[in-house]
Each structure stands twice: as C-alpha cells, then as structure tokens.
Design a protein around this motif. Structure first.
Motif, short mmCIF file in Angstrom:
data_model
loop_
_atom_site.label_atom_id
_atom_site.label_comp_id
_atom_site.label_asym_id
_atom_site.label_seq_id
_atom_site.Cartn_x
_atom_site.Cartn_y
_atom_site.Cartn_z
N PHE A 122 0.83 -1.20 0.00
CA PHE A 122 0.00 0.00 0.00
C PHE A 122 0.87 1.25 0.00
O PHE A 122 0.56 2.23 -0.69
N ARG A 137 2.18 1.90 -3.43
CA ARG A 137 1.14 2.50 -4.27
C ARG A 137 0.93 3.97 -3.91
O ARG A 137 0.69 4.80 -4.78
N ALA A 157 -4.50 4.64 -0.66
CA ALA A 157 -3.50 3.62 -0.38
C ALA A 157 -2.79 3.91 0.95
O ALA A 157 -2.55 2.99 1.74
#
Length: 159
Positions: free
Chosen positions: A34, A37, A53
C-alpha cells in the motif's frame, strides 16, 4: 491418534502463535505494498488514489502494532524459564518488529508529503457537501411553495 495430536499441541504452544505470526508478516507485506502505491504517481482517473493507499497502509499498521509488540516482548524475554521462542524465531520476530518500525516511519513521512493533497480533497468534499445541502434546501423550499401555489391557483379558478 486425536489424543496424541492434542498432547503434542499442548507441548508446543507456539503453533497458534506461529500461524498468527505468519498472518502478521503477510499483513505487513500488504502494508508495504500500500505504501508503494501511495508513493507512486497518481493516475489521472483517480487523483486521490495515493491517499486511499496511504489510509489503507496506516490502518494495517495500526492493526499490526499491538500484536507485533506482544511478539517482540516475548522475543526479548531474558528469563530462560519464561522464554517462548527459540533463537531463530526470536530473530525473525525482531526483524519483523524492525520492518514494522521502518514502514511506520515511511508512512509518517509520506503522510506529511501528501498533506496538501489531503487538504485539497477535504476542501472538495466540503464544497460538494455544501452544494448538496443547498440543493436539499432549495428542494425543500420548492416543496413548501408548491402546495401554496396550488392553493392560490385553486382560489383564483374558483372566483
């Protein structure tokens, strides 16, 4: 065979802990993904994707921190009678605790760098909410005026 299996599990209380540890490591991997991202450039279709994210990563980190802390405390136990983990497992636990600290630090830094984008999204949300409230008020006023207008038209047609 069931009794022997249960007896073996009783002798090795780390089986459930090991399964939980693997789950925590997998969740930490997700949090790192995450963050990757979130640090990538935002796609044109979704300019706020990095914030989403980052929020997912922070949520995962908040969930992980207390449990990893329990594992770390057990790994750092000095009393040989209270030790739960062997040296290899203790090393793995401490490595995961270090990774968690690094990821949390990276999330804080990324949160600071994405603060302007978060403020922009917050401003847009406030403007949209205000616009919706104004539309709801206008609709309510129109509904109030509509019956009054009908009454006036009916009176005019009766005379």
């Amino acid at each position: 065979w069931v009794v022997r299996r249960l007896a073996r599990k009783a002798q090795h209380p780390t089986f459930p802990a090991m399964a939980e540890f693997k789950t925590l490591v997998a969740r930490l991997d997700e949090a790192e993904q995450f963050l990757e991202r979130a640090s990538a450039p935002a796609p044109a279709a979704s300019p706020y994707a990095p914030l989403d994210a980052l929020d997912a990563a922070v949520s995962a980190l908040e969930e992980l921190t207390p449990r990893v802390g329990v594992f770390e405390k057990r790994a750092l136990e000095k009393d040989p009678d209270k030790k739960v983990y062997g040296p290899k497992m203790a090393e793995r636990v401490l490595a995961v605790a270090g990774r968690l600290a690094d990821v949390a630090e990276a999330a804080d830094e990324l949160s600071d760098s994405l603060a302007p984008l978060r403020r922009q999204r917050s401003g847009e949300r406030r403007a949209e909410q205000q616009r919706e409230e104004e539309e709801a008020q206008a609709a309510a006023q129109a509904a109030e005026l509509h019956p009054l207008a009908r009454r006036g038209a009916l009176r005019a047609s009766r005379t």
